[in-house]
Design a protein around this motif. Structure first.
Motif, PDB file in Angstrom:
ATOM      1  N   ILE A   5     -10.468  13.580  -9.079  1.00 24.22           N
ATOM      2  CA  ILE A   5     -10.254  12.816  -7.737  1.00 24.22           C
ATOM      3  C   ILE A   5     -10.988  11.504  -7.865  1.00 24.22           C
ATOM      4  O   ILE A   5     -12.216  11.494  -8.034  1.00 24.22           O
ATOM      5  N   ASP A   6      -9.993  10.391  -7.887  1.00 26.75           N
ATOM      6  CA  ASP A   6     -10.572   9.097  -7.819  1.00 26.75           C
ATOM      7  C   ASP A   6     -10.656   8.764  -6.195  1.00 26.75           C
ATOM      8  O   ASP A   6      -9.479   8.640  -5.783  1.00 26.75           O
ATOM      9  N   PRO A   7     -11.653   8.393  -5.772  1.00 22.81           N
ATOM     10  CA  PRO A   7     -11.958   7.892  -4.222  1.00 22.81           C
ATOM     11  C   PRO A   7     -11.208   6.634  -4.005  1.00 22.81           C
ATOM     12  O   PRO A   7     -10.776   6.371  -3.075  1.00 22.81           O
ATOM     13  N   LEU A   8     -10.876   5.817  -5.048  1.00 23.55           N
ATOM     14  CA  LEU A   8     -10.203   4.647  -4.896  1.00 23.55           C
ATOM     15  C   LEU A   8      -8.556   4.496  -5.282  1.00 23.55           C
ATOM     16  O   LEU A   8      -7.979   3.701  -4.796  1.00 23.55           O
ATOM     17  N   GLU A   9      -8.249   5.714  -5.454  1.00 19.69           N
ATOM     18  CA  GLU A   9      -6.589   6.058  -5.738  1.00 19.69           C
ATOM     19  C   GLU A   9      -6.007   6.222  -4.545  1.00 19.69           C
ATOM     20  O   GLU A   9      -6.280   6.688  -3.295  1.00 19.69           O
ATOM     21  N   ASP A  10      -4.906   5.364  -4.236  1.00 20.08           N
ATOM     22  CA  ASP A  10      -4.076   5.387  -3.162  1.00 20.08           C
ATOM     23  C   ASP A  10      -3.058   6.668  -3.512  1.00 20.08           C
ATOM     24  O   ASP A  10      -2.092   6.580  -3.989  1.00 20.08           O
ATOM     25  N   LEU A  11      -3.586   7.835  -2.486  1.00 21.21           N
ATOM     26  CA  LEU A  11      -2.487   8.999  -2.635  1.00 21.21           C
ATOM     27  C   LEU A  11      -1.229   8.701  -2.064  1.00 21.21           C
ATOM     28  O   LEU A  11      -0.331   9.625  -2.234  1.00 21.21           O
ATOM     29  N   ASN A  12      -0.980   7.717  -1.348  1.00 19.72           N
ATOM     30  CA  ASN A  12       0.102   7.649  -0.523  1.00 19.72           C
ATOM     31  C   ASN A  12       1.367   6.957  -1.791  1.00 19.72           C
ATOM     32  O   ASN A  12       2.506   6.991  -1.290  1.00 19.72           O
ATOM     33  N   THR A  44       1.856  14.997  -8.245  1.00 15.52           N
ATOM     34  CA  THR A  44       0.404  14.699  -8.193  1.00 15.52           C
ATOM     35  C   THR A  44      -0.260  14.939  -7.090  1.00 15.52           C
ATOM     36  O   THR A  44      -1.375  15.348  -7.009  1.00 15.52           O
ATOM     37  N   LEU A  45       0.163  14.360  -5.860  1.00 16.01           N
ATOM     38  CA  LEU A  45      -0.208  14.781  -4.664  1.00 16.01           C
ATOM     39  C   LEU A  45      -0.625  16.181  -4.190  1.00 16.01           C
ATOM     40  O   LEU A  45      -1.720  16.473  -3.953  1.00 16.01           O
ATOM     41  N   GLN A  46       0.250  17.315  -4.526  1.00 13.21           N
ATOM     42  CA  GLN A  46      -0.273  18.602  -4.487  1.00 13.21           C
ATOM     43  C   GLN A  46      -1.422  18.929  -5.472  1.00 13.21           C
ATOM     44  O   GLN A  46      -2.223  19.924  -4.826  1.00 13.21           O
ATOM     45  N   ARG A  47      -1.403  18.640  -6.495  1.00 13.72           N
ATOM     46  CA  ARG A  47      -2.365  18.657  -7.347  1.00 13.72           C
ATOM     47  C   ARG A  47      -3.749  18.252  -7.150  1.00 13.72           C
ATOM     48  O   ARG A  47      -4.675  19.034  -7.003  1.00 13.72           O
TER      49      ARG A  47
END
Length: 70
Positions: A4-11, A17-20
């Motif tokens: 999990i990259d805290p800077l990654e924009d999951l939007n 990928t979002l579900q993983r």
């Protein structure tokens, strides 16, 4: 386990990928969650964050000097 990259924009990621990522976050949450019967578990724990006044940051948008007329 998924990183999990805290800077990654999951939007902006695809649904798979979002579900993983969500599954990895849930796994980490459950790993660290204290449950009744666990050592250190406190029912209805309350934390007073005002005691940590040394870390208060001033925000310009929340100033008393607002002259907008609202």
């Amino acid at each position: 386990m998924e990183q999990i990259d805290p800077l990654e924009d999951l939007n902006k990621v695809d649904e798979e990928t979002l579900q993983r990522k969500k599954a990895a976050m849930q796994e980490q949450f459950e790993k660290h969650q204290l449950k009744p019967g666990d050592p250190g578990y406190i029912y209805d724990k309350e934390v007073d964050f005002s005691a940590d006044a040394g870390t208060v940051e001033h925000c310009e948008w929340d100033s008393e000097d607002d002259q907008s007329g609202f």
